[in-house]
Design a protein around this motif. Structure first.
Motif, PDB file in Angstrom:
ATOM      1  N   HIS A  52      -6.389  36.205  45.589  1.00 55.92           N
ATOM      2  CA  HIS A  52      -5.343  35.865  44.835  1.00 55.92           C
ATOM      3  C   HIS A  52      -4.962  36.760  43.346  1.00 55.92           C
ATOM      4  N   ASN A  53      -5.930  37.638  43.212  1.00 51.87           N
ATOM      5  CA  ASN A  53      -6.129  38.578  42.148  1.00 51.87           C
ATOM      6  C   ASN A  53      -6.212  39.978  42.296  1.00 51.87           C
ATOM      7  N   THR A  54      -6.160  40.357  43.502  1.00 53.33           N
ATOM      8  CA  THR A  54      -6.167  41.954  44.067  1.00 53.33           C
ATOM      9  C   THR A  54      -5.267  42.263  44.791  1.00 53.33           C
ATOM     10  N   VAL A  55      -4.271  43.100  44.600  1.00 54.12           N
ATOM     11  CA  VAL A  55      -2.887  43.452  45.336  1.00 54.12           C
ATOM     12  C   VAL A  55      -3.062  44.950  45.697  1.00 54.12           C
ATOM     13  N   HIS A  56      -2.704  45.386  46.845  1.00 51.10           N
ATOM     14  CA  HIS A  56      -2.743  47.020  47.194  1.00 51.10           C
ATOM     15  C   HIS A  56      -1.217  47.054  47.437  1.00 51.10           C
ATOM     16  N   LEU A  57      -0.979  48.586  47.035  1.00 48.37           N
ATOM     17  CA  LEU A  57       0.561  49.281  47.645  1.00 48.37           C
ATOM     18  C   LEU A  57       0.056  50.393  48.290  1.00 48.37           C
ATOM     19  N   GLN A  58       0.094  50.374  49.714  1.00 46.96           N
ATOM     20  CA  GLN A  58      -0.111  51.483  50.486  1.00 46.96           C
ATOM     21  C   GLN A  58       1.099  52.293  50.740  1.00 46.96           C
ATOM     22  N   MET A  59       1.199  53.576  50.206  1.00 47.31           N
ATOM     23  CA  MET A  59       2.494  54.173  50.174  1.00 47.31           C
ATOM     24  C   MET A  59       2.187  55.541  51.126  1.00 47.31           C
ATOM     25  N   ASN A  60       3.022  55.485  51.960  1.00 42.30           N
ATOM     26  CA  ASN A  60       2.984  56.805  53.444  1.00 42.30           C
ATOM     27  C   ASN A  60       4.232  57.278  53.310  1.00 42.30           C
ATOM     28  N   GLY A  61       4.170  58.577  53.769  1.00 44.71           N
ATOM     29  CA  GLY A  61       5.486  59.504  53.779  1.00 44.71           C
ATOM     30  C   GLY A  61       6.115  59.569  52.576  1.00 44.71           C
ATOM     31  N   LEU A  62       5.346  59.908  51.276  1.00 42.39           N
ATOM     32  CA  LEU A  62       5.591  59.923  49.990  1.00 42.39           C
ATOM     33  C   LEU A  62       6.694  60.994  49.820  1.00 42.39           C
ATOM     34  N   LYS A  63       7.773  60.608  48.864  1.00 41.31           N
ATOM     35  CA  LYS A  63       8.811  61.937  48.767  1.00 41.31           C
ATOM     36  C   LYS A  63       8.900  62.121  47.072  1.00 41.31           C
ATOM     37  N   SER A  64       9.541  63.061  46.809  1.00 38.25           N
ATOM     38  CA  SER A  64       9.640  63.567  45.361  1.00 38.25           C
ATOM     39  C   SER A  64      10.305  62.244  44.550  1.00 38.25           C
ATOM     40  N   GLU A  65      11.008  61.574  45.198  1.00 33.20           N
ATOM     41  CA  GLU A  65      11.747  60.464  44.512  1.00 33.20           C
ATOM     42  C   GLU A  65      11.055  59.383  44.330  1.00 33.20           C
ATOM     43  N   ASP A  66       9.781  59.138  44.760  1.00 28.34           N
ATOM     44  CA  ASP A  66       8.807  58.085  44.483  1.00 28.34           C
ATOM     45  C   ASP A  66       8.093  58.571  43.254  1.00 28.34           C
ATOM     46  N   THR A  67       8.286  59.487  42.771  1.00 27.38           N
ATOM     47  CA  THR A  67       7.622  59.965  41.459  1.00 27.38           C
ATOM     48  C   THR A  67       7.930  58.889  40.360  1.00 27.38           C
ATOM     49  N   GLY A  68       6.791  58.615  39.541  1.00 25.74           N
ATOM     50  CA  GLY A  68       7.152  57.640  38.538  1.00 25.74           C
ATOM     51  C   GLY A  68       5.795  56.934  38.119  1.00 25.74           C
ATOM     52  N   ILE A  69       5.858  56.072  37.005  1.00 22.48           N
ATOM     53  CA  ILE A  69       4.885  55.245  36.486  1.00 22.48           C
ATOM     54  C   ILE A  69       4.936  54.191  37.317  1.00 22.48           C
ATOM     55  N   TYR A  70       3.946  53.591  37.958  1.00 22.47           N
ATOM     56  CA  TYR A  70       3.703  52.453  38.679  1.00 22.47           C
ATOM     57  C   TYR A  70       3.229  51.277  37.895  1.00 22.47           C
ATOM     58  N   HIS A  71       3.916  49.966  37.757  1.00 18.65           N
ATOM     59  CA  HIS A  71       3.377  48.912  37.006  1.00 18.65           C
ATOM     60  C   HIS A  71       3.252  47.884  38.091  1.00 18.65           C
ATOM     61  N   CYS A  72       2.078  47.304  37.806  1.00 13.08           N
ATOM     62  CA  CYS A  72       1.694  45.974  38.543  1.00 13.08           C
ATOM     63  C   CYS A  72       2.292  44.715  37.642  1.00 13.08           C
ATOM     64  N   ALA A  73       2.748  43.754  38.015  1.00 14.48           N
ATOM     65  CA  ALA A  73       3.192  42.572  37.422  1.00 14.48           C
ATOM     66  C   ALA A  73       2.973  41.522  37.946  1.00 14.48           C
ATOM     67  N   VAL A  74       2.828  40.383  37.242  1.00 14.30           N
ATOM     68  CA  VAL A  74       2.566  38.883  37.766  1.00 14.30           C
ATOM     69  C   VAL A  74       3.841  38.186  37.412  1.00 14.30           C
ATOM     70  N   ALA A  75       4.309  37.186  38.517  1.00 12.64           N
ATOM     71  CA  ALA A  75       5.481  36.600  38.218  1.00 12.64           C
ATOM     72  C   ALA A  75       5.406  35.545  37.251  1.00 12.64           C
ATOM     73  N   GLY A 114       0.376  50.546  33.657  1.00 13.72           N
ATOM     74  CA  GLY A 114       1.116  51.348  34.637  1.00 13.72           C
ATOM     75  C   GLY A 114       0.100  52.735  34.978  1.00 13.72           C
ATOM     76  N   ILE A 115       0.342  53.211  35.999  1.00 11.93           N
ATOM     77  CA  ILE A 115      -0.449  54.476  36.592  1.00 11.93           C
ATOM     78  C   ILE A 115       0.676  55.390  37.032  1.00 11.93           C
ATOM     79  N   GLN A 116       0.552  56.751  36.981  1.00 18.28           N
ATOM     80  CA  GLN A 116       1.293  57.871  37.327  1.00 18.28           C
ATOM     81  C   GLN A 116       1.225  58.184  38.630  1.00 18.28           C
ATOM     82  N   VAL A 117       2.127  58.267  39.164  1.00 22.49           N
ATOM     83  CA  VAL A 117       2.262  58.845  40.783  1.00 22.49           C
ATOM     84  C   VAL A 117       3.261  60.081  40.827  1.00 22.49           C
ATOM     85  N   THR A 118       2.744  61.130  41.066  1.00 25.83           N
ATOM     86  CA  THR A 118       3.529  62.497  40.999  1.00 25.83           C
ATOM     87  C   THR A 118       3.219  63.151  42.390  1.00 25.83           C
ATOM     88  N   VAL A 119       4.942  63.000  43.199  1.00 26.00           N
ATOM     89  CA  VAL A 119       4.900  63.728  44.572  1.00 26.00           C
ATOM     90  C   VAL A 119       5.461  65.066  44.430  1.00 26.00           C
TER      91      VAL A 119
END
Length: 119
Positions: A75-98, A112-117
C-alpha cells in the motif's frame, strides 16, 4: 503528514527504459490511489498513470498506453515502468496520493524527479 520519496529518474536515450519508484510513509488512510504526474518543460502538470491500491485498477494517459506500466508492491510503494521512451516523455515526474478513493483529486505530492530522454 505524508512523506513521499521518488527515485529512479535520470537520462536515457530514445527507446530506452526507466523504472520510477515512489515510497509513501505516514498514512492515516493507507489505501487511497497513488498516481504519477509529468511536468514537461514550459508546460503544465499532466496525469500519466494512477493505480487503485485496493483493487489494482489502473488508468493511463493515452500517449503512454502500451509503454508505461504502474504497479504496487504494497500500500505504500508504487512503481512506474517506462519502456520505449520518447523525447516527449521528458519532464519532472511527481508521485501523488489521492484525496479520496478515486484517481481524480490528489492531495499529497512528492518533490519530483527528473526524467530526460535524449540522444
Amino acid at each position: 503528514q505524508l512523506h513521499i520519496v521518488e527515485s529512479g529518474g535520470g537520462l536515457v536515450q530514445p527507446g530506452g527504459s526507466l523504472r520510477l519508484s515512489c515510497t509513501v510513509s505516514g498514512f492515516t488512510e493507507p489505501y487511497y490511489p497513488i498516481g504519477w504526474f509529468r511536468q514537461a518543460p514550459g508546460k503544465g502538470r499532466k496525469g500519466v498513470a494512477c493505480i487503485d491500491i485496493k483493487d489494482g485498477g489502473t488508468d493511463y494517459l493515452d500517449s503512454v498506453k502500451g509503454r508505461f506500466t504502474i504497479s504496487s508492491d504494497n500500500h505504500n510503494t508504487v512503481h512506474l515502468q517506462m519502456n520505449g521512451l520518447k523525447s516527449e516523455d521528458t519532464g519532472i515526474y511527481h508521485c501523488a496520493v489521492a484525496a479520496d478513493h478515486e484517481c481524480l483529486e490528489f492531495e499529497y505530492w512528492g518533490q519530483g524527479i527528473q526524467v530526460t530522454v535524449s540522444s
